[in-house]
Motif scaffolding. Structure first.
Motif, PDB file in Angstrom:
ATOM      1  N   VAL A   1       1.159  -1.393   0.018  1.00 40.25           N
ATOM      2  CA  VAL A   1      -0.050  -0.212  -0.133  1.00 40.25           C
ATOM      3  C   VAL A   1       0.780   1.210  -0.178  1.00 40.25           C
ATOM      4  O   VAL A   1       0.599   2.203  -0.869  1.00 40.25           O
ATOM      5  CB  VAL A   1      -0.783  -0.452   1.608  1.00 40.25           C
ATOM      6  CG1 VAL A   1      -2.179   1.247   1.236  1.00 40.25           C
ATOM      7  CG2 VAL A   1      -1.876  -0.634   1.488  1.00 40.25           C
ATOM      8  N   SER A   2       2.360   0.626   0.983  1.00 38.51           N
ATOM      9  CA  SER A   2       2.881   2.580   0.951  1.00 38.51           C
ATOM     10  C   SER A   2       3.242   2.689  -0.040  1.00 38.51           C
ATOM     11  O   SER A   2       3.489   3.551  -0.943  1.00 38.51           O
ATOM     12  CB  SER A   2       3.964   1.760   1.563  1.00 38.51           C
ATOM     13  OG  SER A   2       3.233   2.193   3.309  1.00 38.51           O
ATOM     14  N   VAL A   3       3.993   1.801  -1.686  1.00 37.23           N
ATOM     15  CA  VAL A   3       4.576   1.707  -2.240  1.00 37.23           C
ATOM     16  C   VAL A   3       3.412   2.429  -3.418  1.00 37.23           C
ATOM     17  O   VAL A   3       3.614   3.560  -4.068  1.00 37.23           O
ATOM     18  CB  VAL A   3       5.234   0.330  -2.996  1.00 37.23           C
ATOM     19  CG1 VAL A   3       5.632   0.495  -4.507  1.00 37.23           C
ATOM     20  CG2 VAL A   3       6.383  -0.267  -2.690  1.00 37.23           C
ATOM     21  N   HIS A   4       2.467   1.779  -3.050  1.00 38.56           N
ATOM     22  CA  HIS A   4       0.888   2.203  -4.800  1.00 38.56           C
ATOM     23  C   HIS A   4       1.271   3.754  -4.155  1.00 38.56           C
ATOM     24  O   HIS A   4       1.128   4.559  -4.927  1.00 38.56           O
ATOM     25  CB  HIS A   4       0.009   1.811  -4.056  1.00 38.56           C
ATOM     26  CG  HIS A   4      -1.153   1.840  -4.751  1.00 38.56           C
ATOM     27  ND1 HIS A   4      -1.756   1.938  -6.455  1.00 38.56           N
ATOM     28  CD2 HIS A   4      -2.053   3.262  -4.754  1.00 38.56           C
ATOM     29  CE1 HIS A   4      -2.111   2.289  -6.593  1.00 38.56           C
ATOM     30  NE2 HIS A   4      -3.418   2.206  -5.528  1.00 38.56           N
ATOM     31  N   PHE A   5       1.142   4.194  -2.808  1.00 39.56           N
ATOM     32  CA  PHE A   5       0.878   5.891  -2.298  1.00 39.56           C
ATOM     33  C   PHE A   5       1.942   6.422  -2.457  1.00 39.56           C
ATOM     34  O   PHE A   5       1.430   7.512  -2.531  1.00 39.56           O
ATOM     35  CB  PHE A   5      -0.407   6.032  -1.335  1.00 39.56           C
ATOM     36  CG  PHE A   5      -1.430   5.213  -1.872  1.00 39.56           C
ATOM     37  CD1 PHE A   5      -2.754   5.927  -2.050  1.00 39.56           C
ATOM     38  CD2 PHE A   5      -2.832   4.645  -0.832  1.00 39.56           C
ATOM     39  CE1 PHE A   5      -3.688   5.413  -2.487  1.00 39.56           C
ATOM     40  CE2 PHE A   5      -3.053   3.569  -1.412  1.00 39.56           C
ATOM     41  CZ  PHE A   5      -3.934   4.359  -2.026  1.00 39.56           C
TER      42      PHE A   5
END
Length: 80
Positions: free
Chosen positions: A40-44
């Motif tokens: 999720v962190s990479v995505h955002f």
């Protein structure tokens, strides 16, 4: 409208965590949560951590099964 992608060959997190036949260890559970929030962190593009209330809810849900108390304790330790 956004698209939702769910891989058919992977059960949901709830199934992995609460299934009475699950062989997921406490360590596996922590790795699963860590991996999800890293994705999720990479995505955002910024660090995203699991909300304290989410981790507590999972922990309390697991406390209802005496065979899963080690998982509940591992989750509660994440919030310390």
């Amino acid at each position: 409208m956004g698209r939702r992608h769910k891989q058919a060959d992977q059960p949901s997190y709830g199934k992995k965590v609460f299934d009475p036949n699950s062989t997921l260890s406490a360590d596996d559970l922590l790795k699963l949560i860590d991996s999800h929030y890293k994705n999720v962190s990479v995505h955002f593009g910024y660090e995203t951590l699991p909300p304290e209330s989410f981790i507590n809810s999972l922990g309390y849900g697991l406390m209802g099964d005496s065979d899963k108390l080690d998982k509940a304790a591992a989750l509660f330790n994440l919030n310390i």
